[in-house]
Design a protein around this motif. Structure first.
Motif, short mmCIF file in Angstrom:
data_model
loop_
_atom_site.label_atom_id
_atom_site.label_comp_id
_atom_site.label_asym_id
_atom_site.label_seq_id
_atom_site.Cartn_x
_atom_site.Cartn_y
_atom_site.Cartn_z
N ALA A 1 0.84 -1.19 0.00
CA ALA A 1 0.00 0.00 0.00
C ALA A 1 0.88 1.24 0.00
O ALA A 1 2.05 1.19 0.40
CB ALA A 1 -0.93 0.01 1.22
N VAL A 2 0.30 2.34 -0.44
CA VAL A 2 1.03 3.61 -0.40
C VAL A 2 1.38 3.96 1.04
O VAL A 2 2.53 4.26 1.38
CB VAL A 2 0.20 4.75 -1.04
CG1 VAL A 2 0.90 6.10 -0.85
CG2 VAL A 2 -0.02 4.48 -2.52
N THR B 1 5.16 2.51 1.00
CA THR B 1 6.10 3.34 0.25
C THR B 1 6.75 4.37 1.17
O THR B 1 6.41 4.48 2.35
CB THR B 1 5.38 4.08 -0.89
OG1 THR B 1 4.53 5.10 -0.33
CG2 THR B 1 4.54 3.12 -1.72
N PHE B 2 7.67 5.14 0.61
CA PHE B 2 8.38 6.16 1.39
C PHE B 2 7.45 7.23 1.93
O PHE B 2 7.79 7.94 2.89
CB PHE B 2 9.49 6.79 0.54
CG PHE B 2 8.99 7.60 -0.63
CD1 PHE B 2 8.59 8.92 -0.49
CD2 PHE B 2 8.90 7.02 -1.89
CE1 PHE B 2 8.15 9.67 -1.58
CE2 PHE B 2 8.44 7.74 -2.99
CZ PHE B 2 8.06 9.08 -2.83
N PHE C 1 4.14 14.52 8.78
CA PHE C 1 2.69 14.69 8.93
C PHE C 1 1.88 13.75 8.03
O PHE C 1 0.70 14.01 7.75
CB PHE C 1 2.28 16.15 8.64
CG PHE C 1 3.10 17.16 9.37
CD1 PHE C 1 2.97 17.32 10.74
CD2 PHE C 1 4.02 17.96 8.69
CE1 PHE C 1 3.74 18.25 11.43
CE2 PHE C 1 4.78 18.90 9.36
CZ PHE C 1 4.65 19.05 10.74
N ALA C 2 2.50 12.67 7.56
CA ALA C 2 1.81 11.77 6.63
C ALA C 2 0.58 11.12 7.26
O ALA C 2 -0.42 10.90 6.58
CB ALA C 2 2.77 10.69 6.13
N HIS D 1 -2.24 14.89 0.90
CA HIS D 1 -1.55 16.07 0.37
C HIS D 1 -0.33 15.69 -0.46
O HIS D 1 0.21 16.52 -1.20
CB HIS D 1 -1.13 17.01 1.50
CG HIS D 1 -2.29 17.68 2.18
ND1 HIS D 1 -2.18 18.87 2.87
CD2 HIS D 1 -3.60 17.34 2.26
CE1 HIS D 1 -3.36 19.21 3.36
NE2 HIS D 1 -4.23 18.30 2.99
N TYR D 2 0.10 14.44 -0.33
CA TYR D 2 1.23 13.95 -1.12
C TYR D 2 0.77 13.24 -2.39
O TYR D 2 1.53 12.44 -2.97
CB TYR D 2 2.07 12.99 -0.27
CG TYR D 2 2.79 13.66 0.88
CD1 TYR D 2 3.80 14.60 0.66
CD2 TYR D 2 2.47 13.34 2.20
CE1 TYR D 2 4.46 15.20 1.71
CE2 TYR D 2 3.14 13.94 3.27
CZ TYR D 2 4.12 14.88 3.02
OH TYR D 2 4.78 15.48 4.06
#
Length: 394
Positions: free
Chosen positions: A43-44, A64-65, A71-72, A78-79
């Protein structure tokens, strides 16, 4: 599923969009994991709370990274601009079959010529395609520099979205409506396999009281059009309506129903209260255009007729005027209070022909077992077509 290739068990990967809470797309992943218990999940990001992780069966999710960016946890959406690059970095080498559970970027995973990539599409990116104007308007991004940057980013996403469709070997759509959207956006055909619904949790009540109230249960956000249903019943004071749910438009709904004693507002309800409402509803009323509509199937599983807007996934669910022998509901053609009123009146004229038994039988078409059987059948057929003859004889 005990499928094998070259004398060994299939290696299966499932690439999901993002894990934040357990909802419809996660339910699809859960059923895929029942079919392929050996599968690994990617997953992302994975910010799923412990209370929602049971469907993963204790599996560790490879992310993923973006998972580690600042703040992910709260603002990972937002990314979005980085997500196409992020999913392309997932290492899926060595898997025979790769499923992507797609509504944004998941189908952009990179696979090789000896891998079968099947994409289960909940919807192409609405905010990048036909819903772009609405998205920009609701986000306050119609004008100005931020609006220009948003349009540029969505333009890049569209180009990437179309390009990566070429890497998918077979598309699955969750409804005929989404199959048409896939055809429009990617120029590819898709097999329709409806998402799994836990129809066994929903069932007609024994010795239930007379079904006297119409019911709508929905998140009170603009596109659900709960306001239209409330307005329609304000103009039908002799018919009772129960409205359950909350959301940003709750105050608007309260104001609309303030002078209508025939309308009862219940707010957010528990699972058990939801089941009781469905079991006792005269009909379930729904005015939104949905990609599929799991709630509609749950209502049918309770033996409850449907009065719904005749666009989107509802057309796959409701057996309306073309099923004269065993109808399960009524469709209306416009998102307006007047159209809803006409549909309610039409429903009352045919109500005696809509039986709980037919509604329940209709819901069974969307059971978890039906989903599993169709997925297994499709994968078996695709493997027979895709695996080279020499490998089959190895």
């Amino acid at each position: 599923m005990k499928a094998e290739t070259a004398g060994r068990e299939l290696k299966v990967a499932i690439a999901h969009e993002w894990l934040e809470h357990y909802a419809g797309s996660e339910r699809v992943v859960g059923e895929l994991l029942k079919i392929f218990p050996q599968a690994k999940v990617f997953a992302v990001v994975d910010f799923l709370p412990k209370s929602d992780r049971a469907f993963l069966g204790g599996r560790k999710v490879t992310t993923t990274f973006i998972q580690k960016l600042p703040f992910a946890r709260r603002y990972f959406r937002h990314y979005l601009g980085l997500m196409p690059f992020a999913v392309e970095q997932l290492d899926l080498a060595g898997f025979d079959v790769v499923f992507s559970s797609h509504h944004a970027v998941a189908k952009g995973i990179i696979t090789g010529p000896d891998q079968l990539h099947i994409s289960y599409v909940h919807s192409p990116m609405r905010y990048a395609w036909d819903m772009q104007s609405s998205y920009l308007r609701q986000s306050g991004l119609e004008t100005g520099l931020k609006g220009l940057l948003a349009r540029w980013q969505l333009h890049r996403l569209r180009n990437w979205d179309v390009r990566t469709a070429a890497g998918v070997d077979a598309f699955i759509a969750n409804s005929a409506y989404i199959a048409r959207r896939i055809r429009k956006v990617y120029r590819r055909d898709a097999t329709v396999i409806h998402p799994p619904v836990d129809v066994h949790t929903f069932f007609p009540a024994q010795n239930a009281p007379e079904r006297s109230c119409y019911v709508i249960v929905a998140r009170q956000v603009p596109y659900k059009r709960v306001d239209l249903v409330v307005e329609a019943f304000r103009r039908m004071p002799d018919r009772k309506l129960i409205v359950a749910g909350d959301g940003p438009e709750h105050e608007k709904i309260v104001a609309l129903a303030a002078d209508a004693p025939n309308i009862t507002l219940r707010g957010k309800v528990s699972d058990s209260e939801f089941l009781t409402l469905m079991q006792q509803a005269r009909a379930f009323v729904f005015a939104a255009e949905e990609d599929f509509g799991i709630t509609l199937v749950e209502a049918q599983a309770c033996g409850t007729p449907l009065i719904v807007y005749g666009r989107g996934g509802a057309l796959d669910i409701v057996r309306g005027k073309n099923h004269t022998d065993e109808p399960t509901g009524v469709l209306f053609g416009e998102q307006s209070a007047t159209s809803i009123i006409e549909a309610v009146n039409r429903f009352e004229t045919i109500r005696d022909r809509i039986t709980p038994e037919n509604c329940r039988a209709n819901a069974m078409r969307f059971s978890e077992e039906a989903f599993q059987n169709r997925i297994e059948g499709l994968v078996t057929r695709l493997l027979e077509e895709e695996i080279p003859e020499a490998e089959l004889q190895a």
